[in-house]
Design an enzyme around this catalytic site. Structure first.
Site, short mmCIF file in Angstrom:
data_model
loop_
_atom_site.label_atom_id
_atom_site.label_comp_id
_atom_site.label_asym_id
_atom_site.label_seq_id
_atom_site.Cartn_x
_atom_site.Cartn_y
_atom_site.Cartn_z
N LYS A 125 17.66 106.55 17.75
CA LYS A 125 16.76 107.58 18.26
C LYS A 125 15.46 106.94 18.71
O LYS A 125 14.80 106.23 17.94
CB LYS A 125 16.48 108.59 17.15
CG LYS A 125 15.61 109.76 17.58
CD LYS A 125 15.35 110.71 16.42
CE LYS A 125 16.53 111.63 16.27
NZ LYS A 125 16.25 112.73 15.33
N PHE B 24 34.27 102.87 33.02
CA PHE B 24 32.95 103.27 32.55
C PHE B 24 32.90 104.78 32.32
O PHE B 24 32.31 105.25 31.35
CB PHE B 24 31.87 102.89 33.57
CG PHE B 24 31.60 101.41 33.66
CD1 PHE B 24 31.19 100.68 32.56
CD2 PHE B 24 31.75 100.75 34.87
CE1 PHE B 24 30.93 99.32 32.65
CE2 PHE B 24 31.49 99.38 34.98
CZ PHE B 24 31.09 98.67 33.86
#
EC number: 4.1.2.25
Length: 160
Positions: free
Chosen positions: A137, A91
């Protein structure tokens, strides 16, 4: 009985979502790849970075917050048996790679950023068979509009 999604039982809705996903995969990757789609998956959700992507001058000058979600399909059998980080995809390494791309040179299109992430992930981590990247976004400022999220979502499969 009312059959809208709002009144559908959660278990039934979950089965519907899983079925929709597999139908989507069959359309995108072909039915033969459904048999080879690994059932193991690593998930990174809600990674947040500041970048300067977009076509508007304000986006390039001021920048903004971007959110990335990633799903990685790979076999986790060896990692589960060994309990060794070397047998999976880290990760931390994934986060660093995504950070480098999102905080790196600006791109005009969110699609391009998502593809950059998917391509580099597949190149860097040979254990990954299929990747899903959602890049966008939150709360973008558009003229006379309120939008929760704008972005692109890509699925890529390793070419063996």
């Amino acid at each position: 009985m009312h059959s809208s999604l709002k009144t559908m039982a959660p278990a039934k809705l979950e089965r519907l979502c899983v079925l929709s996903f597999f139908l989507f995969c069959a359309t995108v990757f072909g039915t033969e790849s459904l048999e080879s789609l690994p059932e193991d998956k690593l998930i990174l959700r809600g990674l947040k970075f500041y970048g300067f992507h977009g076509v508007l001058p304000e986006e390039r000058e001021l920048g903004g917050l971007f959110i990335v979600d990633i799903n990685l399909w790979l076999s986790l059998k060896k990692a589960i048996e060994s309990d060794n980080l070397a047998d999976t995809v880290s990760f931390a390494d994934t986060f660093r790679l995504v950070k480098k791309i999102v905080e790196g040179p600006p791109r005009n299109l969110y699609e391009t950023v998502a593809d950059d992430i998917a391509s580099e992930m597949l190149e860097t981590f040979p254990k990954i068979n299929v990747i899903r990247v959602k890049f966008g976004k939150p709360n973008p400022s558009l003229v006379n509009s309120t939008v929760d999220f704008l972005g692109a979502e890509l699925f890529r499969k390793r070419n063996h």
